[in-house]
Motif scaffolding. Structure first.
Motif, short mmCIF file in Angstrom:
data_model
loop_
_atom_site.label_atom_id
_atom_site.label_comp_id
_atom_site.label_asym_id
_atom_site.label_seq_id
_atom_site.Cartn_x
_atom_site.Cartn_y
_atom_site.Cartn_z
N ASN A 54 0.84 -1.21 0.00
CA ASN A 54 0.00 0.00 0.00
C ASN A 54 0.87 1.26 0.00
O ASN A 54 0.55 2.24 -0.66
CB ASN A 54 -0.95 0.00 1.21
N GLN B 126 2.09 1.97 -3.48
CA GLN B 126 1.03 2.53 -4.31
C GLN B 126 0.73 3.98 -3.91
O GLN B 126 0.48 4.82 -4.76
CB GLN B 126 -0.23 1.66 -4.19
N ALA B 127 0.77 4.25 -2.60
CA ALA B 127 0.52 5.61 -2.12
C ALA B 127 1.60 6.56 -2.62
O ALA B 127 1.31 7.69 -3.01
CB ALA B 127 0.46 5.63 -0.59
N ASN C 238 0.79 7.38 -6.15
CA ASN C 238 -0.30 8.38 -6.21
C ASN C 238 0.25 9.77 -5.89
O ASN C 238 -0.09 10.76 -6.54
CB ASN C 238 -1.40 8.05 -5.20
N ARG C 239 1.11 9.83 -4.85
CA ARG C 239 1.65 11.11 -4.39
C ARG C 239 2.45 11.77 -5.52
O ARG C 239 2.35 12.98 -5.74
CB ARG C 239 2.53 10.85 -3.16
N ASP D 126 -8.12 2.30 0.18
CA ASP D 126 -6.68 2.10 0.19
C ASP D 126 -6.09 2.76 -1.06
O ASP D 126 -6.83 3.26 -1.92
CB ASP D 126 -6.29 0.62 0.32
N ALA D 127 -4.76 2.77 -1.13
CA ALA D 127 -4.09 3.51 -2.20
C ALA D 127 -4.44 2.95 -3.57
O ALA D 127 -4.52 3.69 -4.55
CB ALA D 127 -2.58 3.48 -1.97
N HIS E 73 -6.06 4.86 -6.69
CA HIS E 73 -5.34 4.89 -7.97
C HIS E 73 -6.25 4.49 -9.12
O HIS E 73 -6.27 5.13 -10.17
CB HIS E 73 -4.14 3.94 -7.88
N ASP F 8 -2.40 4.85 4.02
CA ASP F 8 -1.93 6.03 3.30
C ASP F 8 -2.49 5.97 1.89
O ASP F 8 -2.44 4.92 1.24
CB ASP F 8 -0.39 5.99 3.28
N LEU F 9 -3.05 7.08 1.42
CA LEU F 9 -3.62 7.11 0.07
C LEU F 9 -2.74 7.89 -0.90
O LEU F 9 -2.99 7.90 -2.10
CB LEU F 9 -5.02 7.75 0.09
N GLY F 10 -1.71 8.56 -0.35
CA GLY F 10 -0.88 9.43 -1.19
C GLY F 10 -1.24 10.90 -1.01
O GLY F 10 -0.77 11.77 -1.73
#
Lengths: 115, 244
Positions: free
Chosen positions: B25, B28-29, B32-33, B105-106, B110, B139-141
């Protein structure tokens, strides 16, 4: 309850480790869970027990080491007690979390056939 | 008996792993960030209990930031009601219906991003599933975690849900227009309780209904966006490689 998602991720790590080491089964799983990680050790255990059936972890008990939240001053490093304002008693600077937010796969015991 | 160490079981191999269980995750976050940074988008992960006023805050935000381009992702277990409300408020929005999952989730974020045009977007609000427990873990970013805490939830929520408030960069105390009817709820006690779980509590009281405090919230957003993306324009020239 997100502990099932956590166990799903955990299983992914374990399967990758088992593949890497050529293991046929997992015999023990050890994780470390912080008090401020947002993961409940008991819920994690029951999710694991449900999900390990018919997986490579079927014969692997899970041990969970809980980690207490510990705070320290960002400036001078003095320890800051939980329960009160999270500020340094000595210099007044804000505290930072030193430990207690970990969600960690620590160790595995793998059953590897002799080659 | 094992010939090497005499441990009694020849096939057992101890492996020291020391890996974060949510490293997938986190990767992936981070992706996204990077995506948000490239587009010069300030992304806010808005969390809070069901009914804490997350959607109402975003509706008021749209009224306060008419000169900016907003977009939203709305996580909901079963309906697209929040997404419909946000779209009606003028915020292009994509719903993420999670089914039984209690958090975003991230990866969910995404995938939803592929349906959202981030070009020319200044702010992306991710309205998380209403829940004070699970969303805090993922964390999603986002640039910032913002938690909506309504005065009707009581003073003690920060102490009962320390993980959520510990991860918050900013707490919006919502529905303050109701304070006159709630003599047992005191803003200063909410602040004191937040200081026990947040080393640097940042609190903005507001009412989406009367719009009291909305200017402070909007000013905070504008300040943070200027700080994060000083040029105010997206660096569209940067190549963005998508993972599989």
């Amino acid at each position: 309850m997100h502990e099932y998602s956590i166990v799903q991720s955990l299983m992914g790590h374990i399967e990758a480790q088992a593949r890497e080491h050529g293991a046929i089964a997992v015999r023990h799983v050890a994780v470390r869970i912080g008090e401020l990680s947002g993961v409940d050790p008991e819920l994690l255990r029951s999710a694991y027990d449900l999900m390990r059936e018919r997986s490579i972890c079927a014969a692997a008990p899970l041990s969970v080491t809980p980690v207490a939240a510990r705070w320290a001053c960002r400036q001078c490093g003095a320890s800051v007690a939980a329960g009160g304002p999270l500020r340094c008693p000595a210099c007044g600077a804000p505290a930072r979390l030193v430990s207690g937010d970990e969600i960690l796969l620590e160790r595995l015991e793998l059953e590897v056939p002799d080659v | 008996m094992c010939e090497t160490c005499g441990c009694g079981d020849p096939g057992l191999v101890p492996v020291e792993v020391q890996e974060k269980i949510l490293s997938g995750n986190e990767r992936q976050a981070a992706h996204n960030r990077a995506h948000f940074a490239e587009h010069g988008v300030l992304t806010i992960n808005l969390m809070g209990s069901p009914g804490s006023g997350k959607t109402a805050v975003l509706e008021a935000t749209a009224r306060g930031l008419t000169h900016r381009h907003l977009a939203a992702l709305a996580g909901d277990l079963a309906t697209e009601r929040d997404a419909e409300r946000l779209t009606a408020a003028g915020i292009p929005c994509r719903a993420i219906t999670t089914g039984s999952a209690c958090h975003l989730d991230a990866d969910l974020v995404h995938r939803a991003l592929h349906h959202l045009d981030l070009h020319a977007v200044d702010y992306l609000f991710v309205e998380n599933v209403g829940n004070l427990v699970c969303p805090a873990v993922y964390d999603l970013g986002q640039a910032y975690n913002v938690v909506a805490l309504s005065v009707t939830e009581g003073e003690d929520k920060p102490l009962k849900y320390p993980v959520m408030f510990h991860r918050a960069d900013l707490v919006l105390v919502t529905k303050i227009d109701l304070l006159p009817y709630l003599p047992e709820v005191r803003l200063e006690v909410i602040r004191e309780n937040l200081a026990r779980v947040m080393p640097e509590p940042l609190v903005l009281p507001l009412s989406a209904r009367t719009e009291l405090g909305i200017t402070d919230w909007v000013a905070w957003l504008e300040r943070e966006r200027a700080h994060r993306h000083p040029s105010g324009v997206a660096a569209h020239g940067l190549a963005h490689q998508h993972g599989t």
